[in-house]
Design an enzyme around this catalytic site. Structure first.
Site, PDB file in Angstrom:
ATOM      1  N   CYS A   2       0.816  -1.215   0.000  1.00 52.07           N
ATOM      2  CA  CYS A   2       0.000   0.000   0.000  1.00 52.07           C
ATOM      3  C   CYS A   2       0.853   1.269   0.000  1.00 52.07           C
ATOM      4  CB  CYS A   2      -0.862   0.028   1.259  1.00 52.07           C
ATOM      5  SG  CYS A   2      -1.919  -1.399   1.418  1.00 52.07           S
ATOM      6  N   ARG A  27       5.347   0.031  -6.218  1.00 50.91           N
ATOM      7  CA  ARG A  27       5.343  -0.785  -5.001  1.00 50.91           C
ATOM      8  C   ARG A  27       4.389  -1.971  -5.113  1.00 50.91           C
ATOM      9  NH1 ARG A  27       7.204   2.268  -0.547  1.00 50.91           N
ATOM     10  NH2 ARG A  27       5.873   1.083   0.825  1.00 50.91           N
ATOM     11  N   TRP A  75      -2.909  -2.701  -1.569  1.00 50.69           N
ATOM     12  CA  TRP A  75      -2.472  -4.063  -1.861  1.00 50.69           C
ATOM     13  C   TRP A  75      -3.237  -4.945  -0.876  1.00 50.69           C
ATOM     14  CZ3 TRP A  75       0.395  -8.115   0.435  1.00 50.69           C
ATOM     15  CH2 TRP A  75       1.010  -8.998  -0.458  1.00 50.69           C
ATOM     16  N   ASN A 100      -1.823   2.271   5.765  1.00 49.19           N
ATOM     17  CA  ASN A 100      -0.892   1.199   5.374  1.00 49.19           C
ATOM     18  C   ASN A 100      -0.666   0.309   6.586  1.00 49.19           C
ATOM     19  OD1 ASN A 100      -0.574   2.461   2.954  1.00 49.19           O
ATOM     20  ND2 ASN A 100       1.608   2.893   3.183  1.00 49.19           N
ATOM     21  N   GLY A 101      -0.411  -0.981   6.340  1.00 47.37           N
ATOM     22  CA  GLY A 101      -0.114  -1.879   7.458  1.00 47.37           C
ATOM     23  C   GLY A 101      -1.324  -2.733   7.801  1.00 47.37           C
ATOM     24  N   GLU A 521      19.814 -16.477  -6.895  1.00 50.85           N
ATOM     25  CA  GLU A 521      19.327 -15.153  -7.291  1.00 50.85           C
ATOM     26  C   GLU A 521      18.872 -15.173  -8.756  1.00 50.85           C
ATOM     27  OE1 GLU A 521      18.337 -12.632  -5.941  1.00 50.85           O
ATOM     28  OE2 GLU A 521      18.509 -11.013  -7.391  1.00 50.85           O
ATOM     29  N   LYS A 525      15.091 -14.239  -9.952  1.00 51.92           N
ATOM     30  CA  LYS A 525      14.802 -13.213 -10.964  1.00 51.92           C
ATOM     31  C   LYS A 525      13.928 -13.792 -12.061  1.00 51.92           C
ATOM     32  CE  LYS A 525      15.625 -10.295  -9.342  1.00 51.92           C
ATOM     33  NZ  LYS A 525      16.299  -9.986  -8.129  1.00 51.92           N
ATOM     34  N   GLU A 528      10.310 -14.502 -10.824  1.00 52.65           N
ATOM     35  CA  GLU A 528       9.448 -13.388 -10.440  1.00 52.65           C
ATOM     36  C   GLU A 528       9.019 -12.532 -11.620  1.00 52.65           C
ATOM     37  OE1 GLU A 528      11.001 -10.513  -7.597  1.00 52.65           O
ATOM     38  OE2 GLU A 528      13.010 -10.865  -8.322  1.00 52.65           O
ATOM     39  N   HIS A 544      21.741 -35.957  -5.775  1.00 52.69           N
ATOM     40  CA  HIS A 544      20.940 -36.354  -4.616  1.00 52.69           C
ATOM     41  C   HIS A 544      19.454 -36.130  -4.854  1.00 52.69           C
ATOM     42  CE1 HIS A 544      24.615 -37.052  -2.438  1.00 52.69           C
ATOM     43  NE2 HIS A 544      25.050 -35.886  -2.875  1.00 52.69           N
ATOM     44  N   LYS A 643       6.926  -4.067  -4.084  1.00 48.09           N
ATOM     45  CA  LYS A 643       8.336  -3.681  -3.978  1.00 48.09           C
ATOM     46  C   LYS A 643       8.826  -3.731  -2.544  1.00 48.09           C
ATOM     47  CE  LYS A 643      12.288  -2.173  -5.328  1.00 48.09           C
ATOM     48  NZ  LYS A 643      13.178  -3.198  -5.895  1.00 48.09           N
TER      49      LYS A 643
END
Ligand code: F6R
Length: 648
Positions: A2, A27, A75, A100-101, A521, A525, A528, A544, A643
């Site tokens: 948010c 975000r 969000w 927010n939160g 990483e 990438k 996502e 294994h 974000k």
């Protein structure tokens, strides 16, 4: 996640709020809304599901204007993305709230308010705030006192902006666990969850402290601290800080996507992260910043206008470090995993790395002399912050409970919560990172981690003996931006290679040693932004289990710098090839690997093995970028992601 933008001006504020919402789009969000008090004194609101563009379409049909307003990108957490759940939330057509939160005790509060006759129109936790504020206003409190009384009843982490229809010259903000800044203008002032939202109207900000409230009126800004069991509000002075990046730094420039711009910026931002931090003796300890209340702050620091580190105390602290506990999430966690190899080999200090969401919820034992190191681009990631607050609480409870020597944050945002709440910080100078997929923040974190590793090695040395390894690493670090430029020159070749991935559903990434986190990483990438399922394995683990997955439909990406593990990695690659797997190897020029049927080799510039993880991260960023572009996904704002993850 948010985003909040709000303001009080002497002109129509609606366009400023909408521009602010656009600037918060990076975000991640699913709906947007705005409310103003119009010149006739009416509280007016518009909300739309989807992008801010949809809200603008709505506003074209039914324009809003007014000198005071609150706006939000949501969000979804409580209640699906829908117009009735989008903020601002109203109560009695006179209170408007953006939030927010998460308010953890919202269910109990909802029950209480329903009992008092309030009717809810959303499933959100936010709506309880609007009704609670309304109830306090009805009992005769002024808006700041009403908001204070309400926040005292809320559990969880939140940031709020609130206005009241009957008082169009007062805007109130409150911060508790979620970031909130005040934008200081001339005869107009603003509140936002991120300074980027306000850059077109101001570059001067007040970063609110935890628990602060702010009241904005035409007369100016008043920051209020809660004192006396939180029911009294005392005015306090907070520093006004100039934002160091330009408006353009937060723009796309000539690039189609922020992600590509940010990948290409790496040579410059790595130079900036190194600048003025090295001298002929090594790493300058003055590069570390201290927070206002840190025990490492120089006694006379404040007189110089800025709190500075006490170098002697910091040298002693670094000499006392016996172990490093690294905590981070996502990409930042991968940077921490690389640092573990460096800390153990270069500084001789045992290191542990853990994702914050696991660390914070388990019983732990901290060895004496542990340095607590957090890594974060945003400095606002809820789990990382909670882990920091948790160890600080243990430290306060006494030596039996916690043994952490100090907390150090490596972070990209100067005024962020993590920086302000840690004893020490080392800023990465990556500049604003807008693309959801972290790129330049990651490589600058790695540089900052290498600087920290060298500083710890320095503190353990006697200062007399010539330290050849440190000297070599410092030299190579200075050359690093140039090597990164060379690896960016692989862009065209990698763009072609990307075509071989666009129709695949899975990809395996392999690496060994400090390249294993780089393989992780690379996989993160790819998944996502291109939505291709990707997994990373330490190449030695292949036999294994994961070898069973290998066939001609499973591309295998391997990271192969020149190091002691090269021959072993080559054997692992043979195992893949022997089972028909398609290999894509990013390799050092000295690695004698021949391209041929089923084997594609991209030659990466030669680099010393310690810095190789930084250099090899770059072609993997380019690979996922080009695959995503070919697949036509939303590169900068991939689905379902945000974000800055400011809620758990
Ligand atoms: C992935 C990515 C995330 C972040 C993670 C932590 O590309 O960006 O995995 O790394 O959410 O965020 P920060 O570093 O802001 O704490």
């Amino acid at each position: 996640m948010c985003g909040i933008v709000a303001g009080l001006a002497q002109r129509d504020i609606s366009k400023i709020l909408i521009e602010g919402l656009h600037r918060l789009e990076y975000r991640g969000y699913d709906s947007a809304g705005v409310a103003v008090i119009d010149p006739a004194g009416e509280l007016r609101r518009a909300r739309a599901v989807g992008k801010v563009r949809a809200l603008e379409d709505e506003l074209r049909e039914a324009p809003l204007s007014g000198a005071i307003g609150v706006a939000h990108t949501r969000w979804a957490t409580h209640g699906r993305p829908a117009q009735h759940n989008a903020h601002p939330h109203l109560s009695s057509e006179r209170v408007a709230v953006v939030h927010n939160g998460i308010i953890e005790n919202h269910e109990a509060l909802r029950g209480e308010l329903e009992g008092a006759g309030y009717v809810f129109t959303s499933e959100t936790d936010t709506e309880v705030v609007a009704h609670l504020v309304d109830r306090e206003l009805c009992s005769g409190l002024a808006l700041p006192e009403a908001v204070n009384a309400v926040t005292a009843r809320l559990d969880g982490a939140f940031a709020l902006a609130v206005m009241e229809q009957r008082n169009p010259e007062l805007l109130v903000g409150a911060r508790q666990g979620s970031p909130l800044v005040v934008g200081v203008g001339i005869d107009e002032h603003f509140i936002a969850s991120d300074p980027l939202a306000l850059l077109p109207v101001t570059d001067r900000f007040v970063y609110l402290d935890e628990g602060d409230m702010v009241a904005i009126t035409p007369a100016g800004i008043q920051v209020l601290e809660r004192t006396g069991d939180r029911d009294e509000l005392t005015p306090v002075t907070r520093e006004v800080v100039r934002y160091e990046h330009s408006v353009e730094a937060a723009g796309k420039g000539e690039y189609r996507h922020f992600m590509m711009k940010e990948i290409m910026e790496q040579p410059r931002v790595l130079s900036r992260t190194l600048a003025e931090r090295l001298d002929p003796q090594g790493v300058r300890l003055e590069a570390f910043d201290v927070s206002r209340h840190s025990f490492l702050a120089a006694d006379n620091g404040a007189e110089k206008g800025k709190q500075v580190v006490d170098v002697a105390r910091l040298t002693q602290l670094f000499a006392d470090v016996r172990q490093v506990q690294i905590i981070a999430c996502g990409t930042s966690y991968h940077a921490g995993m690389v640092a573990r190899y460096w800390l153990e080999e270069v500084a001789g200090i045992p290191a542990q790395v853990e994702v914050a969401s696991e660390f914070r919820y388990r019983e732990r034992v901290a060895a004496p002399g542990t340095l607590f190191l957090t890594l974060s681009q945003s400095g606002e990631t809820a789990d990382t912050l909670a882990a920091l607050r948790d160890i600080q609480k243990l430290n306060r409870e006494g030596p039996q409970a916690g043994h952490y020597l100090a907390s150090l944050a490596i972070c990209n945002v100067a005024g962020s919560s993590l920086v302000r709440e840690s004893d020490l910080s080392l800023l990465t100078h990556a500049g604003p990172e807008i693309g959801v997929a972290s790129t330049k923040a990651f490589t600058t974190q790695l540089v900052a981690l290498m600087l920290t590793t060298l500083a710890l090695r320095q503190a353990k040395g006697d200062g007399q003996t010539d330290d050849l390894l440190s000297r070599q690493l410092l030299m190579r670090l200075k050359d690093l931006p140039h090597v990164i430029e060379q690896s960016l020159a692989l862009d065209g070749e990698i763009a072609q290679l990307a075509e071989k991935f666009m129709h695949r559903h899975h990809t395996l990434f392999l690496g060994r040693g400090s390249q294993y986190p780089i393989a992780m990483e690379g996989a993160l990438k790819l998944k996502e932004i291109s939505y291709i399922h990707a997994e990373a394995y330490a190449a030695g683990e292949l036999k294994h289990g994961p070898l069973a997955l290998i066939d001609e439909d499973m591309p295998v990406v391997a990271v192969a710098p020149m190091d002691d593990l090269m021959e072993k990695l080559k054997s692992n690659l043979q195992e893949v090839r022997a089972r028909g797997g398609q290999l894509f190897v990013f390799a050092d020029p000295e690695v004698s690997l021949k391209a041929g049927e089923g084997v594609h080799v991209v030659t990466v510039p030669g680099v010393c093995r310690f810095l190789a993880p930084i250099v090899y991260a770059v072609p993997l960023q380019l690979l996922s970028y080009h695959v995503a572009v070919l697949k036509g996904t939303d590169v900068d704002q991939p689905r379902n992601l945000a974000k800055s993850v400011t809620v758990e």
